[in-house]
Scaffold this motif. Structure first.
Motif, short mmCIF file in Angstrom:
data_model
loop_
_atom_site.label_atom_id
_atom_site.label_comp_id
_atom_site.label_asym_id
_atom_site.label_seq_id
_atom_site.Cartn_x
_atom_site.Cartn_y
_atom_site.Cartn_z
N PHE A 34 0.83 -1.21 0.00
CA PHE A 34 0.00 0.00 0.00
C PHE A 34 0.86 1.26 0.00
O PHE A 34 0.67 2.16 -0.82
CB PHE A 34 -0.93 0.00 1.22
N TRP A 35 1.84 1.30 0.89
CA TRP A 35 2.63 2.53 1.00
C TRP A 35 3.60 2.68 -0.17
O TRP A 35 3.91 3.80 -0.58
CB TRP A 35 3.37 2.56 2.33
N PHE A 36 4.06 1.57 -0.72
CA PHE A 36 4.85 1.68 -1.95
C PHE A 36 4.00 2.25 -3.09
O PHE A 36 4.48 3.04 -3.91
CB PHE A 36 5.41 0.32 -2.36
N ALA A 37 2.74 1.84 -3.14
CA ALA A 37 1.85 2.36 -4.19
C ALA A 37 1.59 3.86 -3.99
O ALA A 37 1.56 4.63 -4.96
CB ALA A 37 0.53 1.59 -4.19
N VAL A 38 1.41 4.28 -2.73
CA VAL A 38 1.24 5.70 -2.45
C VAL A 38 2.48 6.47 -2.90
O VAL A 38 2.39 7.53 -3.55
CB VAL A 38 0.98 5.94 -0.95
N GLY A 39 3.65 5.93 -2.55
CA GLY A 39 4.89 6.58 -2.98
C GLY A 39 5.04 6.60 -4.49
O GLY A 39 5.56 7.56 -5.06
N ALA A 40 4.57 5.54 -5.15
CA ALA A 40 4.65 5.48 -6.61
C ALA A 40 3.81 6.58 -7.25
O ALA A 40 4.23 7.22 -8.22
CB ALA A 40 4.20 4.11 -7.10
N MET A 44 5.28 9.51 -9.52
CA MET A 44 4.81 9.63 -10.89
C MET A 44 4.30 11.04 -11.19
O MET A 44 4.41 11.54 -12.31
CB MET A 44 3.72 8.61 -11.19
N LEU A 45 3.74 11.70 -10.18
CA LEU A 45 3.32 13.09 -10.37
C LEU A 45 4.52 13.96 -10.70
O LEU A 45 4.48 14.79 -11.61
CB LEU A 45 2.60 13.60 -9.11
N VAL A 46 5.60 13.79 -9.93
CA VAL A 46 6.82 14.55 -10.18
C VAL A 46 7.41 14.17 -11.54
O VAL A 46 7.82 15.05 -12.33
CB VAL A 46 7.84 14.33 -9.05
N ASP A 47 7.45 12.87 -11.83
CA ASP A 47 8.00 12.42 -13.11
C ASP A 47 7.20 12.98 -14.28
O ASP A 47 7.78 13.41 -15.29
CB ASP A 47 7.98 10.89 -13.18
N GLY A 48 5.87 12.98 -14.16
CA GLY A 48 5.03 13.49 -15.24
C GLY A 48 5.29 14.98 -15.49
O GLY A 48 5.36 15.42 -16.64
N LYS A 225 15.95 16.49 -11.79
CA LYS A 225 14.51 16.30 -11.93
C LYS A 225 13.74 16.93 -10.78
O LYS A 225 12.99 17.89 -10.97
CB LYS A 225 14.17 14.81 -12.01
N ASP A 226 13.95 16.45 -9.56
CA ASP A 226 13.14 16.89 -8.42
C ASP A 226 13.27 18.40 -8.18
O ASP A 226 12.26 19.10 -8.01
CB ASP A 226 13.54 16.13 -7.16
N MET A 227 14.50 18.90 -8.14
CA MET A 227 14.70 20.33 -7.89
C MET A 227 14.20 21.18 -9.05
O MET A 227 13.74 22.31 -8.85
CB MET A 227 16.17 20.61 -7.61
N VAL A 228 14.27 20.65 -10.25
CA VAL A 228 13.76 21.38 -11.42
C VAL A 228 12.25 21.53 -11.32
O VAL A 228 11.70 22.63 -11.56
CB VAL A 228 14.15 20.64 -12.72
N VAL A 229 11.56 20.46 -10.95
CA VAL A 229 10.11 20.52 -10.80
C VAL A 229 9.73 21.45 -9.65
O VAL A 229 8.82 22.27 -9.75
CB VAL A 229 9.54 19.10 -10.57
N ARG A 230 10.47 21.33 -8.55
CA ARG A 230 10.18 22.18 -7.38
C ARG A 230 10.36 23.66 -7.73
O ARG A 230 9.57 24.50 -7.31
CB ARG A 230 11.12 21.76 -6.25
N LEU A 340 3.34 22.50 1.00
CA LEU A 340 2.96 21.39 1.89
C LEU A 340 3.31 20.05 1.26
O LEU A 340 3.81 19.14 1.94
CB LEU A 340 1.46 21.46 2.19
N TRP A 341 3.06 19.93 -0.03
CA TRP A 341 3.40 18.69 -0.73
C TRP A 341 4.90 18.44 -0.66
O TRP A 341 5.34 17.32 -0.35
CB TRP A 341 2.92 18.78 -2.18
N MET A 342 5.69 19.45 -0.91
CA MET A 342 7.14 19.28 -0.89
C MET A 342 7.65 18.98 0.51
O MET A 342 8.62 18.25 0.69
CB MET A 342 7.83 20.52 -1.46
N ARG A 343 7.01 19.55 1.53
CA ARG A 343 7.44 19.25 2.90
C ARG A 343 7.12 17.80 3.27
O ARG A 343 7.89 17.17 4.01
CB ARG A 343 6.78 20.22 3.88
#
Length: 481
Positions: A34-40, A44-48, A225-230, A340-343
């Motif tokens: 379950f938690w792996f799926a939540v993390g996925a 995927m939101l960040v990847d998209g 990737k992550d910092m670019v999206v942020r 909030l999402w990033m935190r």
């Protein structure tokens, strides 16, 4: 005694233990899946977003058309705290002064009064007027933030004496290898932002391809990737503590919020992370600056990360304790939805460690339960369609994560390191599990009245010095994108 379908005789307690293990396995599997799926979904939101930015051209890395060593618009004060850094501080300071010839540079290096070896190295460097060696009036080690505050006070003393006010403060560590274009780029960008963060490039180490190497993978992906999206979302950017410039107006606002005193929280283990978010909380703008030079090398701060399991766990324990636990206590959850999402993403480390622990426990439980079922010692539990669907999602997500990790590492370090990144994935997981446990224990100890402990990372080599010893070029190989 119990007669099983296979004709085995099991005592009732043994049967009960095996049946309990089967139930535990199922519950752990459901929890982890379950938690792996939540993390996925989160990833995927960040990847998209990143893929859209990448293919739309917005996130394409700019390339310099000329060397950038022009004079600065004002004084840039570079703060470098040092405790027992005699092995690296000399190479760092020399390389910094050679790479950045600008007259507006002021390099403040903090050394403790009980650290004679580091002081001796700094004393022998010569008399470049841009170098300031600041002797801390306390015995070390204190915290990095405490040493930064001492350097800040020394800078203010210089300002009062000369009448010149520094335009920005730049943070670096004693093992950093700076890029020649970095200072001019930060100086230019600080005119339109209050925090400018350059990428960090973890250097591969031949003697530690797995422990030190996993930092190459993590930073290559996070800072491409992550910092670019942020940055695109306009969320607060965490300072990496190296290769980052704070405008003086941002520092003044942080001081006003703290009610005066010092700009960095001496009791905080990740003062750089906190200071970065405070820039946004106090109304400032943050900018992640990703640029390549004319040769294609990333304009980034290069450094060696811990090469042993123990030192890596200690470092990541400090990161988890400071960001996840102290960050929750000190910064709370206020801010825009994106903040909030990033935190949540920043502070998920302890939860990730717990989920990984459950997953790796299944590696030990799975063969025991399967053997017991095959032998007829216990009856198989009914198939759970929810778990099956979650496992399918997680498998696809895992393969996608490995593909991305391979691509980011290959782009920066070549295909050999890219292949290694696939097999280094479990290494990072094991370190995360160990660091998560230690961070929780450390946090509980503080809650019960203990003191915050700063576990300093000892550096034994500097990239510039290693390049001279091995005859390698001082700049990384050309990369694309």
């Amino acid at each position: 005694m119990r007669q099983t379908g296979a004709g085995l005789l099991l005592t009732s307690p043994t049967f009960g233990v095996l049946q309990a293990l089967a139930v535990v396995e199922h519950e752990l599997l459901l929890f982890a899946a379950f938690w792996f799926a939540v993390g996925a979904v989160d990833e995927m939101l960040v990847d998209g977003m990143w893929l859209w930015l990448r293919f739309s051209g917005w996130a394409r890395t700019a390339r310099l058309q000329a060397d950038r060593t022009e004079e600065l618009a004002g004084i840039a004060a570079v703060l470098v705290p040092a405790w027992r850094e005699s092995a690296v501080i000399g190479a760092m300071v020399r390389h910094c002064l050679e790479s950045w010839p600008q007259g507006g540079l002021r390099l403040y290096v903090g050394v403790y009064r009980n650290d004679e070896q580091t002081l001796a190295v700094l004393t022998a460097l010569g008399c470049d007027p841009r170098l300031r060696v600041v002797l801390h009036d306390r015995d070390g080690p204190t915290t990095k933030a405490d040493c930064l505050n001492r350097l800040y006070r020394a800078m203010c003393d210089d300002e009062r004496r000369t009448g010149e006010r520094a335009r920005c403060l730049i943070l670096h560590d004693a093992e950093d290898m700076v890029h020649p274009a970095a200072l001019s780029l930060m100086d230019e960008a600080i005119g339109r932002a209050d925090l400018v963060q350059l990428p960090v490039r973890a250097e591969p180490q031949g003697l530690s391809p797995w422990i030190a190497g996993h930092y190459c993978d993590e930073f290559a992906e996070a800072h491409a990737k992550d910092m670019v999206v942020r940055n695109w979302l306009g969320a607060g950017l965490p300072s990496a503590g190296v290769g980052c410039a704070f405008s003086r107006r941002a520092i003044d606002r942080i001081l006003a919020r703290r009610g005066g005193g010092d700009p960095f929280a001496a009791e905080c283990l990740t003062e750089d992370y906190e200071a970065g978010l405070l820039v946004s909380e106090t109304g400032g703008k943050a900018l992640f600056l990703r640029v390549r030079d004319r040769q294609g090398a990333l304009v980034a701060t290069r450094e060696f990360f811990p090469a042993t399991l123990a030192s890596s766990v200690r470092q990541k324990t400090r990161w988890l304790h400071g960001i996840a636990f102290q960050g929750w206590d000190r910064l709370g959850w206020s801010g825009k939805p994106c903040d909030l999402w990033m935190r949540v993403r920043d502070r998920r480390g302890p939860m990730v460690a717990l989920v990984l622990t459950a997953a790796y426990s299944l590696v030990a439980l799975w063969p025991v339960v399967r053997i017991a079922e095959a032998a007829g010692a216990i009856a198989p539990l009914p198939a759970d369609p929810v778990v099956a669907k979650l496992l399918a999602i997680n498998l696809l997500s895992f393969l996608w994560r490995l593909l991305l990790r391979f691509c980011f590492t290959t782009r920066e370090f070549g295909w050999v390191e890219g292949l290694r990144s696939i097999f280094r994935f479990p290494v990072g997981n094991v370190i995360a599990i160990m660091a998560g446990r230690r961070a929780l224990v450390a946090y509980l100890r503080v809650l019960l009245g203990g003191k915050v402990r700063w576990e300093h990372t000892i550096h034994l080599a500097h990239p510039a010095a290693l390049c001279r010893l091995t005859g390698r070029a001082s700049q990384p190989a050309t990369a694309r994108g």
